[in-house]
Write a protein that holds these residues in place. Structure first.
Motif, PDB file in Angstrom:
ATOM      1  N   UNK A  82      67.773  98.522  26.114  1.00  0.00           N
ATOM      2  CA  UNK A  82      67.474  99.930  26.357  1.00  0.00           C
ATOM      3  C   UNK A  82      66.609 100.496  25.250  1.00  0.00           C
ATOM      4  N   UNK A  83      66.501 101.811  25.216  1.00  0.00           N
ATOM      5  CA  UNK A  83      65.723 102.496  24.180  1.00  0.00           C
ATOM      6  C   UNK A  83      66.481 102.423  22.850  1.00  0.00           C
ATOM      7  N   UNK A  84      65.769 102.493  21.726  1.00  0.00           N
ATOM      8  CA  UNK A  84      66.448 102.413  20.429  1.00  0.00           C
ATOM      9  C   UNK A  84      67.562 103.439  20.243  1.00  0.00           C
ATOM     10  N   UNK A  85      67.380 104.656  20.763  1.00  0.00           N
ATOM     11  CA  UNK A  85      68.389 105.692  20.527  1.00  0.00           C
ATOM     12  C   UNK A  85      69.624 105.576  21.424  1.00  0.00           C
ATOM     13  N   UNK A  86      69.603 104.642  22.375  1.00  0.00           N
ATOM     14  CA  UNK A  86      70.788 104.409  23.215  1.00  0.00           C
ATOM     15  C   UNK A  86      71.207 102.943  23.219  1.00  0.00           C
ATOM     16  N   UNK A  87      70.318 102.039  22.822  1.00  0.00           N
ATOM     17  CA  UNK A  87      70.605 100.609  22.875  1.00  0.00           C
ATOM     18  C   UNK A  87      71.165 100.032  21.596  1.00  0.00           C
ATOM     19  N   UNK A  88      71.492 100.876  20.656  1.00  0.00           N
ATOM     20  CA  UNK A  88      72.011 100.380  19.377  1.00  0.00           C
ATOM     21  C   UNK A  88      73.460  99.926  19.490  1.00  0.00           C
ATOM     22  N   UNK A  89      73.869  99.088  18.547  1.00  0.00           N
ATOM     23  CA  UNK A  89      75.258  98.654  18.431  1.00  0.00           C
ATOM     24  C   UNK A  89      75.978  99.653  17.541  1.00  0.00           C
ATOM     25  N   UNK A  90      76.915 100.396  18.106  1.00  0.00           N
ATOM     26  CA  UNK A  90      77.661 101.362  17.314  1.00  0.00           C
ATOM     27  C   UNK A  90      78.745 100.638  16.529  1.00  0.00           C
ATOM     28  N   UNK A  91      78.870 100.969  15.257  1.00  0.00           N
ATOM     29  CA  UNK A  91      79.861 100.352  14.378  1.00  0.00           C
ATOM     30  C   UNK A  91      81.115 101.224  14.328  1.00  0.00           C
ATOM     31  N   UNK A  92      82.250 100.580  14.120  1.00  0.00           N
ATOM     32  CA  UNK A  92      83.530 101.278  14.063  1.00  0.00           C
ATOM     33  C   UNK A  92      83.836 101.655  12.621  1.00  0.00           C
ATOM     34  N   UNK A  93      84.141 102.912  12.418  1.00  0.00           N
ATOM     35  CA  UNK A  93      84.502 103.380  11.076  1.00  0.00           C
ATOM     36  C   UNK A  93      85.916 102.903  10.736  1.00  0.00           C
ATOM     37  N   UNK A  94      86.084 102.306   9.566  1.00  0.00           N
ATOM     38  CA  UNK A  94      87.401 101.819   9.152  1.00  0.00           C
ATOM     39  C   UNK A  94      87.928 102.534   7.912  1.00  0.00           C
ATOM     40  N   UNK A  95      87.091 103.327   7.254  1.00  0.00           N
ATOM     41  CA  UNK A  95      87.528 104.055   6.059  1.00  0.00           C
ATOM     42  C   UNK A  95      86.628 105.260   5.860  1.00  0.00           C
ATOM     43  N   UNK A  96      87.251 106.378   5.509  1.00  0.00           N
ATOM     44  CA  UNK A  96      86.515 107.580   5.120  1.00  0.00           C
ATOM     45  C   UNK A  96      87.316 108.267   4.027  1.00  0.00           C
ATOM     46  N   UNK A  97      86.754 108.370   2.849  1.00  0.00           N
ATOM     47  CA  UNK A  97      87.437 108.888   1.666  1.00  0.00           C
ATOM     48  C   UNK A  97      88.046 110.263   1.913  1.00  0.00           C
ATOM     49  N   UNK A  98      87.254 111.198   2.410  1.00  0.00           N
ATOM     50  CA  UNK A  98      87.749 112.564   2.579  1.00  0.00           C
ATOM     51  C   UNK A  98      88.918 112.639   3.553  1.00  0.00           C
ATOM     52  N   UNK A  99      88.865 111.855   4.640  1.00  0.00           N
ATOM     53  CA  UNK A  99      89.992 111.852   5.578  1.00  0.00           C
ATOM     54  C   UNK A  99      91.282 111.401   4.901  1.00  0.00           C
ATOM     55  N   UNK A 100      91.198 110.371   4.082  1.00  0.00           N
ATOM     56  CA  UNK A 100      92.411 109.869   3.430  1.00  0.00           C
ATOM     57  C   UNK A 100      92.895 110.824   2.345  1.00  0.00           C
ATOM     58  N   UNK A 101      91.951 111.426   1.616  1.00  0.00           N
ATOM     59  CA  UNK A 101      92.353 112.417   0.612  1.00  0.00           C
ATOM     60  C   UNK A 101      93.013 113.621   1.284  1.00  0.00           C
ATOM     61  N   UNK A 102      92.457 114.078   2.413  1.00  0.00           N
ATOM     62  CA  UNK A 102      93.058 115.192   3.151  1.00  0.00           C
ATOM     63  C   UNK A 102      94.459 114.837   3.626  1.00  0.00           C
ATOM     64  N   UNK A 103      94.667 113.607   4.077  1.00  0.00           N
ATOM     65  CA  UNK A 103      95.988 113.173   4.547  1.00  0.00           C
ATOM     66  C   UNK A 103      97.002 113.199   3.407  1.00  0.00           C
ATOM     67  N   UNK A 104      96.570 112.768   2.225  1.00  0.00           N
ATOM     68  CA  UNK A 104      97.474 112.787   1.053  1.00  0.00           C
ATOM     69  C   UNK A 104      97.828 114.220   0.705  1.00  0.00           C
ATOM     70  N   UNK A 105      96.838 115.084   0.670  1.00  0.00           N
ATOM     71  CA  UNK A 105      97.066 116.490   0.337  1.00  0.00           C
ATOM     72  C   UNK A 105      98.014 117.136   1.340  1.00  0.00           C
ATOM     73  N   UNK A 106      97.799 116.891   2.620  1.00  0.00           N
ATOM     74  CA  UNK A 106      98.650 117.461   3.665  1.00  0.00           C
ATOM     75  C   UNK A 106     100.080 116.942   3.527  1.00  0.00           C
ATOM     76  N   UNK A 107     100.235 115.658   3.291  1.00  0.00           N
ATOM     77  CA  UNK A 107     101.572 115.064   3.139  1.00  0.00           C
ATOM     78  C   UNK A 107     102.271 115.642   1.914  1.00  0.00           C
TER      79      UNK A 107
END
Length: 126
Positions: free
Chosen positions: A95-120
């Motif tokens: 397909x076209x480059x903007x739709x035919x790409x292989x999307x990667x799965x996010x496995x870590x995001x610093x801010x999400x984990x820091x927010x989880x610690x703060x909330x806990x």
């Protein structure tokens, strides 16, 4: 439930043909202003491309909704012209480059984990 202002981080991979690397880089030093405005208007934010010497291309952007962002770009004339020109740069593109790409799965995001610690921590101290 996702808030209306929630941003999704999208990371994707493509492979640029080794013999087209210099031209690919050159074309991205001055992307058409109309294309830049269309990307912004259709919610492709904080958009970056990273290119390895062997042609591995990693892209990243943030959007409220990937399908809507892609549909918004598909509805623009400038995107049709850009994709037609850029498609020849990639190996095994489906397909076209903007739709035919292989999307990667996010496995870590610093801010999400820091927010989880703060909330806990806040919950345990209440």
């Amino acid at each position: 439930m996702t808030s209306p202002t929630a941003r999704h981080r999208v990371c994707f991979q493509l492979q640029v043909k080794p013999d087209r690397l210099d031209e690919y880089r050159r074309r991205h030093t001055a992307v058409w202003p109309e294309m830049l405005r269309a990307l912004k208007a259709t919610d492709w934010n904080n958009y970056s491309l990273f290119l390895r010497a062997d042609g591995l291309l990693i892209g990243y952007f943030e959007t409220a909704d990937l399908a809507s962002a892609q549909a918004g770009m598909a509805a623009t004339a400038v995107n049709a012209r850009w994709q037609a020109e850029m498609g020849e740069f990639f190996v095994a593109l489906d397909g076209a480059p903007d739709t035919g790409f292989l999307q990667l799965t996010e496995v870590f995001h610093l801010e999400d984990q820091l927010d989880a610690i703060t909330t806990a921590t806040e919950r345990s101290s209440s």
